[in-house]
Design a protein around this motif. Structure first.
Motif, PDB file in Angstrom:
ATOM      1  N   MET A   1       0.864  -1.326   0.053  1.00 14.17           N
ATOM      2  CA  MET A   1      -0.110  -0.067  -0.054  1.00 14.17           C
ATOM      3  C   MET A   1       0.859   1.388   0.022  1.00 14.17           C
ATOM      4  SD  MET A   1      -3.047  -1.073  -0.275  1.00 14.17           S
ATOM      5  CE  MET A   1      -3.972   0.460   0.151  1.00 14.17           C
ATOM      6  N   HIS A   2       2.013   1.222   0.796  1.00 15.03           N
ATOM      7  CA  HIS A   2       2.866   2.394   0.636  1.00 15.03           C
ATOM      8  C   HIS A   2       3.489   2.643  -0.624  1.00 15.03           C
ATOM      9  CE1 HIS A   2       3.791   2.378   5.432  1.00 15.03           C
ATOM     10  NE2 HIS A   2       2.534   2.325   5.186  1.00 15.03           N
ATOM     11  N   HIS A   3       3.799   1.739  -1.226  1.00 12.43           N
ATOM     12  CA  HIS A   3       4.349   1.769  -2.645  1.00 12.43           C
ATOM     13  C   HIS A   3       3.299   2.511  -3.501  1.00 12.43           C
ATOM     14  CE1 HIS A   3       5.009   0.024  -6.669  1.00 12.43           C
ATOM     15  NE2 HIS A   3       6.274   0.626  -6.627  1.00 12.43           N
ATOM     16  N   ALA A   4       2.008   2.000  -3.234  1.00 11.35           N
ATOM     17  CA  ALA A   4       1.120   2.535  -4.410  1.00 11.35           C
ATOM     18  C   ALA A   4       0.813   4.110  -4.011  1.00 11.35           C
ATOM     19  CB  ALA A   4      -0.262   1.733  -3.977  1.00 11.35           C
ATOM     20  N   PHE A   5       0.717   4.209  -2.684  1.00 11.20           N
ATOM     21  CA  PHE A   5       0.481   5.726  -2.277  1.00 11.20           C
ATOM     22  C   PHE A   5       1.953   6.485  -2.842  1.00 11.20           C
ATOM     23  CE2 PHE A   5      -1.283   3.959   1.886  1.00 11.20           C
ATOM     24  CZ  PHE A   5      -2.735   4.066   1.131  1.00 11.20           C
ATOM     25  N   ARG A   6       3.023   6.379  -2.773  1.00  8.65           N
ATOM     26  CA  ARG A   6       4.031   6.943  -3.478  1.00  8.65           C
ATOM     27  C   ARG A   6       4.008   7.082  -4.809  1.00  8.65           C
ATOM     28  NH1 ARG A   6       7.157   4.018   1.188  1.00  8.65           N
ATOM     29  NH2 ARG A   6       8.103   5.676   2.341  1.00  8.65           N
ATOM     30  N   ARG A   7       3.645   5.997  -5.259  1.00  9.10           N
ATOM     31  CA  ARG A   7       3.806   5.853  -6.912  1.00  9.10           C
ATOM     32  C   ARG A   7       2.788   6.771  -7.518  1.00  9.10           C
ATOM     33  NH1 ARG A   7       0.762   1.022  -7.716  1.00  9.10           N
ATOM     34  NH2 ARG A   7      -1.039   2.639  -7.639  1.00  9.10           N
TER      35      ARG A   7
ATOM     36  N   ALA B   1       3.669  10.664  -6.925  1.00  8.71           N
ATOM     37  CA  ALA B   1       4.822  10.855  -7.892  1.00  8.71           C
ATOM     38  C   ALA B   1       4.199  11.017  -9.193  1.00  8.71           C
ATOM     39  CB  ALA B   1       5.761   9.909  -7.579  1.00  8.71           C
ATOM     40  N   ALA B   2       3.447  10.502  -9.789  1.00 10.79           N
ATOM     41  CA  ALA B   2       2.924  10.308 -11.175  1.00 10.79           C
ATOM     42  C   ALA B   2       2.021  11.614 -11.262  1.00 10.79           C
ATOM     43  CB  ALA B   2       2.111   8.849 -11.488  1.00 10.79           C
ATOM     44  N   LEU B   3       1.260  11.864 -10.177  1.00  9.44           N
ATOM     45  CA  LEU B   3       0.409  13.038 -10.285  1.00  9.44           C
ATOM     46  C   LEU B   3       1.091  14.065 -10.458  1.00  9.44           C
ATOM     47  CD1 LEU B   3      -2.387  11.561  -8.067  1.00  9.44           C
ATOM     48  CD2 LEU B   3      -2.972  12.459 -10.467  1.00  9.44           C
TER      49      LEU B   3
ATOM     50  N   LEU C   1       0.498  19.360  -5.219  1.00 10.60           N
ATOM     51  CA  LEU C   1       0.874  18.085  -5.298  1.00 10.60           C
ATOM     52  C   LEU C   1       2.191  17.709  -4.721  1.00 10.60           C
ATOM     53  CD1 LEU C   1      -1.014  17.063  -8.734  1.00 10.60           C
ATOM     54  CD2 LEU C   1      -1.412  16.006  -6.454  1.00 10.60           C
ATOM     55  N   CYS C   2       3.356  18.536  -5.023  1.00 12.70           N
ATOM     56  CA  CYS C   2       4.440  18.377  -4.333  1.00 12.70           C
ATOM     57  C   CYS C   2       4.582  18.194  -3.154  1.00 12.70           C
ATOM     58  CB  CYS C   2       5.608  19.306  -5.209  1.00 12.70           C
ATOM     59  SG  CYS C   2       5.940  19.138  -6.858  1.00 12.70           S
ATOM     60  N   ALA C   3       3.615  19.274  -2.563  1.00 17.79           N
ATOM     61  CA  ALA C   3       3.952  19.438  -0.984  1.00 17.79           C
ATOM     62  C   ALA C   3       3.075  18.226  -0.418  1.00 17.79           C
ATOM     63  CB  ALA C   3       2.958  20.680  -0.768  1.00 17.79           C
TER      64      ALA C   3
ATOM     65  N   CYS D   1       5.061  15.668   2.366  1.00 16.28           N
ATOM     66  CA  CYS D   1       4.391  15.331   3.327  1.00 16.28           C
ATOM     67  C   CYS D   1       4.181  13.791   3.780  1.00 16.28           C
ATOM     68  CB  CYS D   1       2.922  16.243   3.602  1.00 16.28           C
ATOM     69  SG  CYS D   1       2.293  16.063   5.148  1.00 16.28           S
ATOM     70  N   LEU D   2       3.252  13.183   2.732  1.00 12.65           N
ATOM     71  CA  LEU D   2       3.076  11.943   2.773  1.00 12.65           C
ATOM     72  C   LEU D   2       4.316  10.983   2.802  1.00 12.65           C
ATOM     73  CD1 LEU D   2       1.019   9.688   2.811  1.00 12.65           C
ATOM     74  CD2 LEU D   2       1.292   9.522   0.652  1.00 12.65           C
ATOM     75  N   GLY D   3       5.667  11.578   1.884  1.00 16.01           N
ATOM     76  CA  GLY D   3       6.669  10.527   1.937  1.00 16.01           C
ATOM     77  C   GLY D   3       7.395  10.494   3.283  1.00 16.01           C
ATOM     78  N   ARG D   4       7.154  11.781   4.145  1.00 19.04           N
ATOM     79  CA  ARG D   4       7.876  11.895   5.495  1.00 19.04           C
ATOM     80  C   ARG D   4       7.094  10.973   6.590  1.00 19.04           C
ATOM     81  NH1 ARG D   4       7.876  17.226   4.221  1.00 19.04           N
ATOM     82  NH2 ARG D   4       6.237  17.784   5.363  1.00 19.04           N
TER      83      ARG D   4
END
Length: 244
Positions: A39-45, A48-50, A147-149, A153-156
């Motif tokens: 799930m974490h991989h999908a959130f990051r992916r 990033a794509a968006l 989106l970058c923000a 935030c989610l990455g941290r």
């Protein structure tokens, strides 16, 4: 310090933890956290794509913006369900057993969820505006910044969770206890969400990981994958048509 024979025997039976691109850590322990990391991989992916797609998508391409909005809705529903389950079932189960320092980490997990929510809401508003044809180039640029923000935030948060909260989980929960919590996550999913979630979660994971996940999955989830993954891939190409 040398492990005792009993401890060494226990470690020999521990599952091999899944490690995917972008993941910060995967603490060893008795609980298989593959689905958590998937799930974490999908959130990051997706974020990033968006973040890459938004500044490249012409403002006038309303069909593409609608496809991006639909993809956002799948991402946001999955993230909301994931965080709600953690805040409702997982963190409370751990707080009962954690020491004071660990409890502080677990409280931070909930606070970080709350910090992320306004960023996600602003991203949704921007995507809706573009999908409706009510936006200009400046609106697209503002959405790209938001989106970058949100991605940062989610990455941290995910890195904090992987490095510290998952270590606490491995220390205090048995595999059976975690499976009981995980079952509540699955049981709370509506059927329409499951249809969207299975192909979404397995998108762009290494082939050997995907095969392993499907081998261990429930029969219904394997059926959902077979019925939905090709349609999902077509939708993905439409949404991200300006990424090469």
């Amino acid at each position: 310090m040398t492990a005792t024979p009993d401890r060494a025997d226990q470690q020999a039976t521990w599952p091999r933890q899944l490690r995917l691109p972008g993941q910060a850590d995967a603490p060893e322990g008795p609980v298989d956290l593959s689905m958590m990391y998937l799930m974490h991989h999908a959130f990051r992916r997706d974020l990033a794509a968006l973040a890459r797609a938004v500044p490249r998508t012409p403002v006038t391409e309303l069909a593409t913006w609608r496809a991006l909005l639909r993809r956002w809705e799948v991402f946001a529903e999955a993230l909301h369900h994931h965080h709600h389950g953690e805040d409702t079932w997982l963190w409370p189960a751990l707080v009962e057993r954690a020491d004071p320092a660990e409890q502080e980490t677990l409280r931070a997990m909930e606070a970080e969820h709350d910090e992320l929510d306004p960023l996600l809401a602003s991203c949704l508003a921007g995507l809706r505006r573009l999908a409706a044809g009510h936006a200009r180039t400046d609106d697209r640029a503002a959405l790209a910044v938001r989106l970058c923000a949100a991605r940062e935030c989610l990455g941290r948060h995910l890195a904090h969770e992987e490095r510290e909260a998952m270590r606490i989980l491995q220390r205090h929960l048995t595999p059976e206890e975690f499976e009981a919590v995980d079952a509540r996550f699955v049981e709370s999913l509506q059927p329409r969400r499951l249809l969207a979630l299975v192909p979404w979660a397995l998108h762009e994971v290494p082939e050997d990981v995907r095969r392993g996940v499907l081998r261990r999955a429930r029969a219904a989830q394997r059926v959902v994958w077979r019925l939905t993954h090709r349609r999902f891939e077509r939708q993905d190409r439409r949404a991200f048509r300006h990424l090469t």
